[in-house]
Design an enzyme around this catalytic site. Sequence first.
Site, mmCIF file in Angstrom:
data_model
loop_
_atom_site.group_PDB
_atom_site.id
_atom_site.type_symbol
_atom_site.label_atom_id
_atom_site.label_comp_id
_atom_site.label_asym_id
_atom_site.label_seq_id
_atom_site.Cartn_x
_atom_site.Cartn_y
_atom_site.Cartn_z
ATOM 1 N N SER A 1 6.055 -8.496 -4.702
ATOM 2 C CA SER A 1 6.371 -7.612 -5.904
ATOM 3 C C SER A 1 7.105 -8.463 -7.187
ATOM 4 O O SER A 1 7.896 -9.184 -6.828
ATOM 5 C CB SER A 1 7.301 -6.549 -5.275
ATOM 6 N N TYR B 1 14.331 -2.547 -0.759
ATOM 7 C CA TYR B 1 13.087 -2.883 -1.013
ATOM 8 C C TYR B 1 13.009 -4.182 -1.852
ATOM 9 O O TYR B 1 12.390 -5.123 -1.271
ATOM 10 C CB TYR B 1 12.592 -1.689 -1.561
HETATM 11 N N1 LIG Z 1 2.814 0.249 -6.102
HETATM 12 C C1 LIG Z 1 3.518 -0.476 -6.804
HETATM 13 O O1 LIG Z 1 4.201 -0.186 -7.866
HETATM 14 C C2 LIG Z 1 3.777 -1.949 -6.142
HETATM 15 C C3 LIG Z 1 4.587 -2.946 -6.836
HETATM 16 C C4 LIG Z 1 4.860 -3.965 -5.962
HETATM 17 C C5 LIG Z 1 4.373 -4.190 -4.860
HETATM 18 N N2 LIG Z 1 3.932 -3.312 -4.392
HETATM 19 C C6 LIG Z 1 3.472 -3.422 -2.790
HETATM 20 O O2 LIG Z 1 2.128 -3.285 -2.670
HETATM 21 C C7 LIG Z 1 1.892 -2.948 -1.298
HETATM 22 C C8 LIG Z 1 0.909 -1.846 -1.077
HETATM 23 O O3 LIG Z 1 1.701 -0.626 -1.674
HETATM 24 P P1 LIG Z 1 0.970 0.560 -2.435
HETATM 25 O O4 LIG Z 1 1.478 0.429 -3.844
HETATM 26 O O5 LIG Z 1 -0.496 0.349 -2.448
HETATM 27 O O6 LIG Z 1 1.426 1.780 -1.701
HETATM 28 P P2 LIG Z 1 0.893 2.863 -0.894
HETATM 29 O O7 LIG Z 1 -0.528 3.388 -1.375
HETATM 30 O O8 LIG Z 1 1.745 3.770 -0.323
HETATM 31 O O9 LIG Z 1 0.186 2.041 0.119
HETATM 32 C C9 LIG Z 1 1.033 1.604 1.571
HETATM 33 C C10 LIG Z 1 0.063 1.332 2.824
HETATM 34 O O10 LIG Z 1 0.852 0.365 3.571
HETATM 35 C C11 LIG Z 1 0.685 1.705 4.821
HETATM 36 N N3 LIG Z 1 1.901 1.443 5.674
HETATM 37 C C12 LIG Z 1 3.144 1.651 5.550
HETATM 38 N N4 LIG Z 1 4.025 1.497 6.638
HETATM 39 C C13 LIG Z 1 2.620 1.088 7.539
HETATM 40 C C14 LIG Z 1 3.350 0.605 8.965
HETATM 41 N N5 LIG Z 1 4.279 0.645 9.190
HETATM 42 N N6 LIG Z 1 2.046 0.092 9.557
HETATM 43 C C15 LIG Z 1 0.954 0.037 8.957
HETATM 44 N N7 LIG Z 1 0.506 0.430 7.752
HETATM 45 C C16 LIG Z 1 1.554 0.717 7.014
HETATM 46 C C17 LIG Z 1 0.406 2.985 4.456
HETATM 47 O O11 LIG Z 1 -0.291 3.891 5.343
HETATM 48 P P3 LIG Z 1 0.355 4.768 6.520
HETATM 49 O O12 LIG Z 1 1.533 5.362 5.666
HETATM 50 O O13 LIG Z 1 -0.831 5.806 6.885
HETATM 51 O O14 LIG Z 1 0.895 3.781 7.587
HETATM 52 C C18 LIG Z 1 -0.430 2.745 3.101
HETATM 53 O O15 LIG Z 1 -1.623 2.858 3.362
HETATM 54 C C19 LIG Z 1 3.202 -2.818 -0.586
HETATM 55 O O16 LIG Z 1 3.602 -3.912 0.065
HETATM 56 C C20 LIG Z 1 4.002 -2.441 -1.814
HETATM 57 O O17 LIG Z 1 5.455 -3.048 -1.670
HETATM 58 C C21 LIG Z 1 3.307 -2.167 -4.859
#
Ligand SMILES: NC(=O)c1ccc[n+]([C@@H]2O[C@H](COP(=O)([O-])OP(=O)(O)OC[C@H]3O[C@@H](n4cnc5c(N)ncnc54)[C@H](OP(=O)(O)O)[C@@H]3O)[C@@H](O)[C@H]2O)c1
Length: 245
Positions: A139, A152
């Site tokens: 991130s 986080y």
């Molecule tokens: N969106 C942003 O602004 C942003 C910015 C910087 C970095 N990121 C990073 O990008 C990555 C993806 O996030 P996103 O933004 O796409 O959010 P998201 O749509 O909430 O996706 C997160 C995914 O991770 C899965 N997950 C969470 N805990 C888990 C566990 N214990 N075991 C297996 N799967 C798990 C969730 O599915 P389940 O709940 O079904 O398990 C969900 O499909 C993350 O690492 C996040 O920190 C996002």
Amino acid sequence: MNLANNTVLITGGASGIGFALAERFVRAGSTVIVCGRRADKLQEAQQKLPGLHTHVCDVGNAAERVALLDWVRNEFPALNVLVNNAGIQNRVQLATDTEEWETRRQEIIINVEAPIHLAMLFIEQLQAQSHPAIINVTSGLAFTPAAFVPIYSATKAALHSFTLSLRHQLNQTPIQVLEIVPPAVNTDLGGPGLHTFGVPVDDFADSVMARLAAGEVEVGYESSETRRLASRAELDAAFEQMNNR
Ligand SMILES: NC(=O)c1ccc[n+]([C@@H]2O[C@H](COP(=O)([O-])OP(=O)(O)OC[C@H]3O[C@@H](n4cnc5c(N)ncnc54)[C@H](OP(=O)(O)O)[C@@H]3O)[C@@H](O)[C@H]2O)c1
């Protein structure tokens, strides 16, 4: 990296950034498996992206990580790319928080312990394949913490640090270690509606995948690209601006 002809496992790939990466790998001609905790979300993803393989797995549980490797070895022995994408984000007021520590600890376990353990578990499997890679999703907050998500931000700084060490240690192996550094992206991270201010997920994914395909090893997008390249003085200024507005 070549986006075609891989067998890719994306943790948390049923939604958001993980799903957008899955779409692009599939479109390029790779086999993709996504895992997550919610079977209904995985099924939804499969309906949206025919040909996608799914597996229910909680990467927050160490025994399930070991079982995931066993499952992959049996079902997808050619797996050559691991994408550590699963993550959660919680807003925490440190001085007044009333949550149980066990609940708070989940953010550290899912965001840091899991990708470190999975990388270590999968090295042997990946090393035996051609064009192997580990891609960690960190991130922009790894570089400039957002104080309202303090745990986080710390987990992402730790994962960025680990990614550098992993790349260094594996530099004599065929395994490429890549890092995707997202800015705020419009996904359900932290709960629906909390990231609508973020950039569109498809624009972000198109850009980072094109750059990985062009051979870059650490890629951000817009503000996170600026942050990952910033000087300490610029990071301090960005911290002040982000946290005191
Ligand atoms: N969106 C942003 O602004 C942003 C910015 C910087 C970095 N990121 C990073 O990008 C990555 C993806 O996030 P996103 O933004 O796409 O959010 P998201 O749509 O909430 O996706 C997160 C995914 O991770 C899965 N997950 C969470 N805990 C888990 C566990 N214990 N075991 C297996 N799967 C798990 C969730 O599915 P389940 O709940 O079904 O398990 C969900 O499909 C993350 O690492 C996040 O920190 C996002």
